[in-house]
Design an enzyme around this catalytic site. Sequence first.
Site, short mmCIF file in Angstrom:
data_model
loop_
_atom_site.label_atom_id
_atom_site.label_comp_id
_atom_site.label_asym_id
_atom_site.label_seq_id
_atom_site.Cartn_x
_atom_site.Cartn_y
_atom_site.Cartn_z
N GLU A 1 40.40 102.43 78.68
CA GLU A 1 39.69 102.98 79.83
C GLU A 1 39.38 104.46 79.60
OE1 GLU A 1 37.77 104.01 82.83
OE2 GLU A 1 38.40 101.90 82.94
N ALA B 1 29.97 90.71 96.37
CA ALA B 1 29.20 89.59 96.90
C ALA B 1 29.19 89.59 98.42
CB ALA B 1 29.77 88.27 96.38
N GLY C 1 38.45 98.29 85.12
CA GLY C 1 38.04 98.03 86.49
C GLY C 1 38.40 96.62 86.91
N HIS D 1 56.12 83.66 112.39
CA HIS D 1 57.27 83.84 111.51
C HIS D 1 57.74 82.48 110.99
CE1 HIS D 1 61.07 85.37 109.93
NE2 HIS D 1 61.67 84.34 110.53
#
Length: 468
Positions: free
Chosen positions: A207, A323, A186, A447
């Site tokens: 995993e 968070a 993860g 740009h």
Amino acid sequence: MDSYDVLVIGGGPAGYVAAIRAAQLGFRVACVDAFERNGKASLGGTCLNVGCIPSKAMLDSSEKFEMITHEAADHGIEVDGARVDLGRMLSRKESVVDKLTGGIAYLFKKNKITSFHGLGRLVRQDGDGWIVDAAGTEVRAKNVIVATGSQPRALPLAPFGGNIVENSGALAFEQVPGKLGVIGAGVIGVELGSVWRRLGAQVTILEALPGFLLAADDAVSKEALKQFQKQGLDFHFGVKITDVKQDESGVTVTYEEKGNAVTASFDKLIVSIGRVPNTQGLGAEAVGLNLDERGFVKVDAHYRTNLPGIYAIGDVVGGAMLAHKAEEEGVAVAELIAGQAGHVNYDVIPWVIYTSPEIAWAGLTEKGAKEQGLKVKTGQFPFSANGRALGHGDSRGFVKVVADADTDRILGIHMVGPNVSELIGEAVGMMEFGGSAEDLGRTVHAHPTLSEVVKEAALATDKRALHM
């Protein structure tokens, strides 16, 4: 006995933001928090102390080292003898954390928030308020916000300790491991694995799920995995851990992969298989606060628990353990207590993985939109066709826009590439206001900038990309 309008239990992103917003709204506020770092009280919770902030500091330092040792020559810069001073790197990380946690203490003082260091525990109801044990001192609060956060989930076969560590331990290795194992592919596992791979470790990631980043858009997860494997991260999916043993020299992991038993030895092992809520010691059972079967506090759409005057936010209520999601809930609950219309739009919360290349997304994936029965159109544009990316020396990845084929409304935006943690903000803003791919495609972008890739991907939903 001191009395407060709002008392917050927990000083992480959810708790400290709730306390500050409540104080801004004119409430008398207190916060009780037990977090300690280096033996001292330290506000900011896991995120600021041992999570988001120190990990990003280490990611940045390790990325600079890799740039100097592997990429600088492409820019005509020759560097001989570059080496890692790990002690100094860790010291820098700590100084970043010190500045931010000290900043929270300053904000508490500025907003006249009373701070208690220690555990907070619900004791009993008292009229229209609550008695709370705030680090050994009983106080009364009309409203209580539970924001106690979460902690790493341990693997039963591999309890934390010694050479088996969670995120905080993985940010404090005294030397670069020769061989590093990571259980869990993860966000935390991949970020921390990337740090130590850049600094010289041989990293193996195990995993249990059958694929990589299954929550991300398929195109993004495939591209990211390709890039990480090219860097040398060794991924194994669909594995089942059957045994973990450690001694002073390291850790031995036995696992099943495609029907075969495999044994691997590591100097250190990071376990990052999710997080569990911090509700032990809260006094939930004593006062009758409802928790679900996994220990998360049950709340309604307005963060109210089953008890009047008690609210809960952040990791402790489940959902996305991010968070920024916790912070927005902190703002919302303070405003709701004040009688305002606090609200969080969970449909457009951004997700970011701070690897190299970075990964970011918000909204629905193409697959997810189709599963909801929506007719979609997509546009994709590569960083390899962007002047700023080429000049920067990192043109990996792309931006993909998923839009409703009938209304043109943007349903999701998915990115893998340089600085996409910053680019995702524009996408979230556009989606928050119900913007269309046409809106995004006709917005003037400076740009040369990386943001032009976002514009081009939006135009590509109608096959109108200008530079491809």
